[in-house]
Design an enzyme around this catalytic site. Sequence first.
Site, short mmCIF file in Angstrom:
data_model
loop_
_atom_site.label_atom_id
_atom_site.label_comp_id
_atom_site.label_asym_id
_atom_site.label_seq_id
_atom_site.Cartn_x
_atom_site.Cartn_y
_atom_site.Cartn_z
N HIS A 129 0.55 -8.74 5.31
CA HIS A 129 -0.71 -8.02 5.04
C HIS A 129 -0.67 -7.50 3.59
O HIS A 129 -0.56 -6.31 3.34
CB HIS A 129 -0.85 -6.86 6.03
N ARG A 287 -7.65 1.07 -0.15
CA ARG A 287 -7.91 -0.35 0.16
C ARG A 287 -9.06 -0.84 -0.71
O ARG A 287 -9.02 -1.94 -1.25
CB ARG A 287 -8.28 -0.52 1.64
N1 NVA Z 1 0.28 -4.86 12.65
C1 NVA Z 1 -1.13 -4.59 12.82
C2 NVA Z 1 -1.74 -4.19 11.53
C3 NVA Z 1 -3.19 -3.82 11.60
C4 NVA Z 1 -3.77 -3.46 10.28
C5 NVA Z 1 -1.81 -5.82 13.40
O1 NVA Z 1 -1.52 -6.92 12.95
O2 NVA Z 1 -2.61 -5.66 14.31
N1 CP Z 2 -5.33 -1.52 8.01
C1 CP Z 2 -6.24 -2.48 8.26
O1 CP Z 2 -6.13 -3.63 7.81
O2 CP Z 2 -7.30 -2.06 9.01
P1 CP Z 2 -8.38 -2.98 9.71
O3 CP Z 2 -7.68 -3.77 10.79
O4 CP Z 2 -9.38 -2.02 10.28
O5 CP Z 2 -8.99 -3.90 8.69
#
Ligand code: NVA
Ligand code: CP
Length: 300
Positions: A129, A287
């Site tokens: 991410h 963000r």
């Molecule tokens: N580890 C989480 C992060 C969400 C922003 C997911 O992948 O759902």
């Molecule tokens: N932290 C993040 O990516 O949040 P969302 O899943 O809401 O985009």
Amino acid sequence: MKHLLKLSDLTAEEILSILNLADQLKYERKNGVPHPYLKGKHLGMIFQKSSTRTRVSFEVGMDELGGQALFLSDRDLQIGRGEPIQDTVRVLSRYLDGIMIRTFKQEDVEALAKYGSIPVINGLTDYCHPCQVLADLMTIREYKGSLKGLKLCFVGDGNNMANSLIVGCIKMGMRVAIACPDAYRPDADVVAWARENGELLVTSDVLAAAAGADVLYTDVWASMGQEGEKKVREAAFKGYCIDEKVLAAADREAMVLHCLPAHRGEEITAEVFEAHAAEIFDEAENRLHAQKAVLVKLLK
Ligand code: NVA
Ligand code: CP
């Protein structure tokens, strides 16, 4: 820099340059200085998973930069009916100036970059991410003044967030400790890279990982796509929680971050979350600024 597929593709200088531009864009926005660097540009945003922050911050970010964002859900796209992603991206490359994608497999994001002819931004995969970690680094620098030499401790699942934090923090000269159950360690290639390029501790001992940390970080125990493992994970991660004891093991001035969404009473207590809400919601705000910087770097 042609794409943002994963942080390991970026040099430390490129990351720093994104953070600096993000700071500038944040300052300009606060002071009402318009910055329409992407006038007339279009960003397609493919979502194969849910999102609050990523969707809204990219959409508002493009608008503030003078461009436009298109929300493309896989429920509506032909991808959902089996059109190969290699074909979709070759078509979208004829209409758009950039693509952001949130999906499951990292290979799909890499395929977009390979078959398309426009910049691709990874808005989260099971593997990493990067957009979140750019905002995290920006937030840590805002609060601590600099990044080099700081220690970040991540508590929980060795997931996409753990992978990207390891790479991003080590590239910025930080030390990283991951506290996770043995069966849920970060990806082996990330751990191997970190061991060669910096200082990484992976342990099942939460307090040992948190010792002296400048930043405590956590994320959900079950990520998107792992809903079926919820019960098993609840048992496996019991105790992998940022609570008063973990906070006491960290540096007295330690900040607490969470990528959100948060599950109070699981990976973080409600008390610690609320005591550090200022940092956590600055992180969420960042963000917007960090992604605007990425968009300018890639699409301008
Ligand atoms: N580890 C989480 C992060 C969400 C922003 C997911 O992948 O759902
Ligand atoms: N932290 C993040 O990516 O949040 P969302 O899943 O809401 O985009």
